[in-house]
Design a protein around this motif. Structure first.
Motif, PDB file in Angstrom:
ATOM      1  N   TRP A   1       0.831  -1.219   0.000  1.00  0.00           N
ATOM      2  CA  TRP A   1       0.000   0.000   0.000  1.00  0.00           C
ATOM      3  C   TRP A   1       0.855   1.255   0.000  1.00  0.00           C
ATOM      4  O   TRP A   1       1.930   1.300   0.596  1.00  0.00           O
ATOM      5  CB  TRP A   1      -0.884  -0.010   1.247  1.00  0.00           C
ATOM      6  CG  TRP A   1      -1.777   1.186   1.398  1.00  0.00           C
ATOM      7  CD1 TRP A   1      -3.048   1.336   0.919  1.00  0.00           C
ATOM      8  CD2 TRP A   1      -1.476   2.406   2.093  1.00  0.00           C
ATOM      9  NE1 TRP A   1      -3.557   2.568   1.267  1.00  0.00           N
ATOM     10  CE2 TRP A   1      -2.603   3.242   1.987  1.00  0.00           C
ATOM     11  CE3 TRP A   1      -0.353   2.862   2.784  1.00  0.00           C
ATOM     12  CZ2 TRP A   1      -2.649   4.511   2.540  1.00  0.00           C
ATOM     13  CZ3 TRP A   1      -0.385   4.134   3.336  1.00  0.00           C
ATOM     14  CH2 TRP A   1      -1.535   4.934   3.212  1.00  0.00           C
TER      15      TRP A   1
ATOM     16  N   ASP B   1      -0.102   5.778  -0.088  1.00  0.00           N
ATOM     17  CA  ASP B   1      -1.193   6.756  -0.097  1.00  0.00           C
ATOM     18  C   ASP B   1      -1.394   7.260  -1.531  1.00  0.00           C
ATOM     19  O   ASP B   1      -0.483   7.186  -2.362  1.00  0.00           O
ATOM     20  CB  ASP B   1      -0.891   7.914   0.854  1.00  0.00           C
ATOM     21  CG  ASP B   1       0.330   8.707   0.423  1.00  0.00           C
ATOM     22  OD1 ASP B   1       0.211   9.563  -0.468  1.00  0.00           O
ATOM     23  OD2 ASP B   1       1.426   8.441   0.972  1.00  0.00           O
TER      24      ASP B   1
ATOM     25  N   ASP C   1      -6.842   1.545  -0.831  1.00  0.00           N
ATOM     26  CA  ASP C   1      -7.500   1.623   0.475  1.00  0.00           C
ATOM     27  C   ASP C   1      -8.508   0.488   0.646  1.00  0.00           C
ATOM     28  O   ASP C   1      -8.679  -0.047   1.749  1.00  0.00           O
ATOM     29  CB  ASP C   1      -8.198   2.974   0.643  1.00  0.00           C
ATOM     30  CG  ASP C   1      -7.215   4.107   0.908  1.00  0.00           C
ATOM     31  OD1 ASP C   1      -6.102   3.809   1.384  1.00  0.00           O
ATOM     32  OD2 ASP C   1      -7.550   5.268   0.629  1.00  0.00           O
ATOM     33  N   VAL C   2      -9.187   0.124  -0.444  1.00  0.00           N
ATOM     34  CA  VAL C   2     -10.123  -1.004  -0.394  1.00  0.00           C
ATOM     35  C   VAL C   2      -9.347  -2.312  -0.261  1.00  0.00           C
ATOM     36  O   VAL C   2      -9.707  -3.186   0.534  1.00  0.00           O
ATOM     37  CB  VAL C   2     -11.020  -1.037  -1.648  1.00  0.00           C
ATOM     38  CG1 VAL C   2     -11.855  -2.320  -1.680  1.00  0.00           C
ATOM     39  CG2 VAL C   2     -11.946   0.170  -1.685  1.00  0.00           C
ATOM     40  N   LYS C   3      -8.270  -2.447  -1.027  1.00  0.00           N
ATOM     41  CA  LYS C   3      -7.483  -3.677  -0.987  1.00  0.00           C
ATOM     42  C   LYS C   3      -6.897  -3.934   0.402  1.00  0.00           C
ATOM     43  O   LYS C   3      -6.846  -5.072   0.864  1.00  0.00           O
ATOM     44  CB  LYS C   3      -6.356  -3.626  -2.029  1.00  0.00           C
ATOM     45  CG  LYS C   3      -6.839  -3.773  -3.463  1.00  0.00           C
ATOM     46  CD  LYS C   3      -5.682  -3.855  -4.443  1.00  0.00           C
ATOM     47  CE  LYS C   3      -6.191  -4.087  -5.855  1.00  0.00           C
ATOM     48  NZ  LYS C   3      -5.097  -4.228  -6.851  1.00  0.00           N
ATOM     49  N   ARG C   4      -6.468  -2.870   1.068  1.00  0.00           N
ATOM     50  CA  ARG C   4      -5.837  -3.066   2.381  1.00  0.00           C
ATOM     51  C   ARG C   4      -6.838  -3.599   3.403  1.00  0.00           C
ATOM     52  O   ARG C   4      -6.453  -4.272   4.359  1.00  0.00           O
ATOM     53  CB  ARG C   4      -5.175  -1.779   2.871  1.00  0.00           C
ATOM     54  CG  ARG C   4      -6.122  -0.711   3.363  1.00  0.00           C
ATOM     55  CD  ARG C   4      -5.374   0.554   3.790  1.00  0.00           C
ATOM     56  NE  ARG C   4      -4.476   0.278   4.903  1.00  0.00           N
ATOM     57  CZ  ARG C   4      -3.653   1.177   5.432  1.00  0.00           C
ATOM     58  NH1 ARG C   4      -3.609   2.403   4.941  1.00  0.00           N
ATOM     59  NH2 ARG C   4      -2.874   0.862   6.448  1.00  0.00           N
ATOM     60  N   THR C   5      -8.140  -3.316   3.211  1.00  0.00           N
ATOM     61  CA  THR C   5      -9.153  -3.847   4.135  1.00  0.00           C
ATOM     62  C   THR C   5      -9.350  -5.342   3.944  1.00  0.00           C
ATOM     63  O   THR C   5      -9.899  -6.016   4.825  1.00  0.00           O
ATOM     64  CB  THR C   5     -10.515  -3.146   3.938  1.00  0.00           C
ATOM     65  OG1 THR C   5     -11.040  -3.454   2.636  1.00  0.00           O
ATOM     66  CG2 THR C   5     -10.378  -1.645   4.081  1.00  0.00           C
ATOM     67  N   LYS C   6      -8.920  -5.872   2.803  1.00  0.00           N
ATOM     68  CA  LYS C   6      -9.079  -7.289   2.507  1.00  0.00           C
ATOM     69  C   LYS C   6      -7.807  -8.092   2.804  1.00  0.00           C
ATOM     70  O   LYS C   6      -7.778  -9.302   2.627  1.00  0.00           O
ATOM     71  CB  LYS C   6      -9.442  -7.480   1.020  1.00  0.00           C
ATOM     72  CG  LYS C   6     -10.747  -6.808   0.584  1.00  0.00           C
ATOM     73  CD  LYS C   6     -10.924  -6.915  -0.923  1.00  0.00           C
ATOM     74  CE  LYS C   6     -12.220  -6.290  -1.398  1.00  0.00           C
ATOM     75  NZ  LYS C   6     -13.385  -7.111  -1.023  1.00  0.00           N
TER      76      LYS C   6
ATOM     77  N   ASP D   1      -4.446  -9.677   4.856  1.00  0.00           N
ATOM     78  CA  ASP D   1      -4.002 -10.234   6.130  1.00  0.00           C
ATOM     79  C   ASP D   1      -2.764  -9.492   6.612  1.00  0.00           C
ATOM     80  O   ASP D   1      -2.528  -9.345   7.807  1.00  0.00           O
ATOM     81  CB  ASP D   1      -3.681 -11.724   5.977  1.00  0.00           C
ATOM     82  CG  ASP D   1      -4.883 -12.530   5.527  1.00  0.00           C
ATOM     83  OD1 ASP D   1      -5.899 -12.515   6.245  1.00  0.00           O
ATOM     84  OD2 ASP D   1      -4.812 -13.164   4.457  1.00  0.00           O
TER      85      ASP D   1
ATOM     86  N   VAL E   1      -0.379  -5.929   5.583  1.00  0.00           N
ATOM     87  CA  VAL E   1      -0.230  -4.709   4.783  1.00  0.00           C
ATOM     88  C   VAL E   1       1.208  -4.215   4.893  1.00  0.00           C
ATOM     89  O   VAL E   1       1.735  -4.049   5.997  1.00  0.00           O
ATOM     90  CB  VAL E   1      -1.192  -3.598   5.245  1.00  0.00           C
ATOM     91  CG1 VAL E   1      -0.936  -2.311   4.463  1.00  0.00           C
ATOM     92  CG2 VAL E   1      -2.644  -4.042   5.086  1.00  0.00           C
TER      93      VAL E   1
ATOM     94  N   ASP F   1       3.340  -1.026   4.151  1.00  0.00           N
ATOM     95  CA  ASP F   1       3.212   0.402   3.860  1.00  0.00           C
ATOM     96  C   ASP F   1       4.488   0.860   3.151  1.00  0.00           C
ATOM     97  O   ASP F   1       5.552   0.944   3.765  1.00  0.00           O
ATOM     98  CB  ASP F   1       2.999   1.174   5.165  1.00  0.00           C
ATOM     99  CG  ASP F   1       2.762   2.665   4.933  1.00  0.00           C
ATOM    100  OD1 ASP F   1       3.099   3.167   3.846  1.00  0.00           O
ATOM    101  OD2 ASP F   1       2.254   3.330   5.847  1.00  0.00           O
TER     102      ASP F   1
END
Length: 229
Positions: A133, A135, A165-170, A172, A174, A176
């Protein structure tokens, strides 16, 4: 067998992380390489794409001009979805064959490097899932610097993908990647420890060694049962 999913977005640094895995001896199945192979002249994917988009997308040698095709699909969501739909079966089977080859070699851990991991529903094959991820501002600046593109063009390419941002919610895990390469390497070392921990019994059963052991156990059990009758 542990199949680790690796995804991210354009200019997020996913390829850098993929190369870090390779440098540590972890086999990586790269969906982009598979996609290039299924578009080679004369293949089924090549025939489907040429039939749908016309021969104007071809180079003089008959190979697909990937840059020209990319310009067409990035500016038109309908054509992008069409391309994905045409190539998805070929890419999926190509990835499966690469995984099978590694399974035959006895690999216990592999990484699936797939930009469209969630969109193609391949996330159900993988555990854990790693998302690289950054920004939005950093992603935009890195893409413009990398490709020498104007802001409007870069934004169009970024918006054609599922947002990070959507992918990071899915995910296990992340990673950065908004910082320096040193920061990325530190995070990678921690991730490497996580994914190389001992396999669970379920994961081991899916390895070649586990399958052989399972068959051997069944054979021994049958022999013992026959002798006891």
């Amino acid at each position: 067998m542990r199949i680790v999913g690796l995804t991210g977005g354009i200019a997020s640094g996913k390829s850098t992380v993929s190369n870090l895995f390779k440098s540590r001896g972890i086999p990586v199945v790269d969906a982009d390489i598979v996609a290039r192979n299924v578009l080679k002249k004369g293949t089924g994917g090549w025939k489907k794409v040429v039939a749908a988009f016309g021969e104007d997308i071809l180079q003089a040698n008959g190979e697909v001009d990937r840059a020209k095709l990319g310009q067409i699909v990035f500016s038109d969501p309908a054509k992008r979805h069409l391309l994905n739909r045409l190539l998805a079966p070929y890419i999926s089977s190509g990835i499966f064959m690469e995984v099978l080859k590694l399974w035959m070699k006895g690999c216990k851990i592999i990484v699936l490097d797939v930009p469209l991991l969630f969109e193609a529903k391949m996330d159900k094959w993988t555990k854990p899932i790693i998302v690289v991820w950054v920004d939005p501002e950093t992603q935009l600046q890195r893409l413009m610097t990398r490709d020498g593109s104007i802001e409007e063009e870069a934004k169009s390419r970024i918006s054609s993908q599922m947002s990070l941002d959507v992918k990071r919610t899915k995910a296990d895990i992340v990673i950065d990647n908004t910082g320096t390469l040193e920061d990325l390497n530190k995070q990678f070392e921690a991730v490497l420890i996580q994914i190389t921990k001992p396999l669970t019994w379920t994961e081991y059963a899916l390895t070649r060694q586990g399958a052989i052991l399972g068959l051997l156990s069944i054979f021994v059990g049958v022999v013992i049962c026959k002798k006891s009758l």
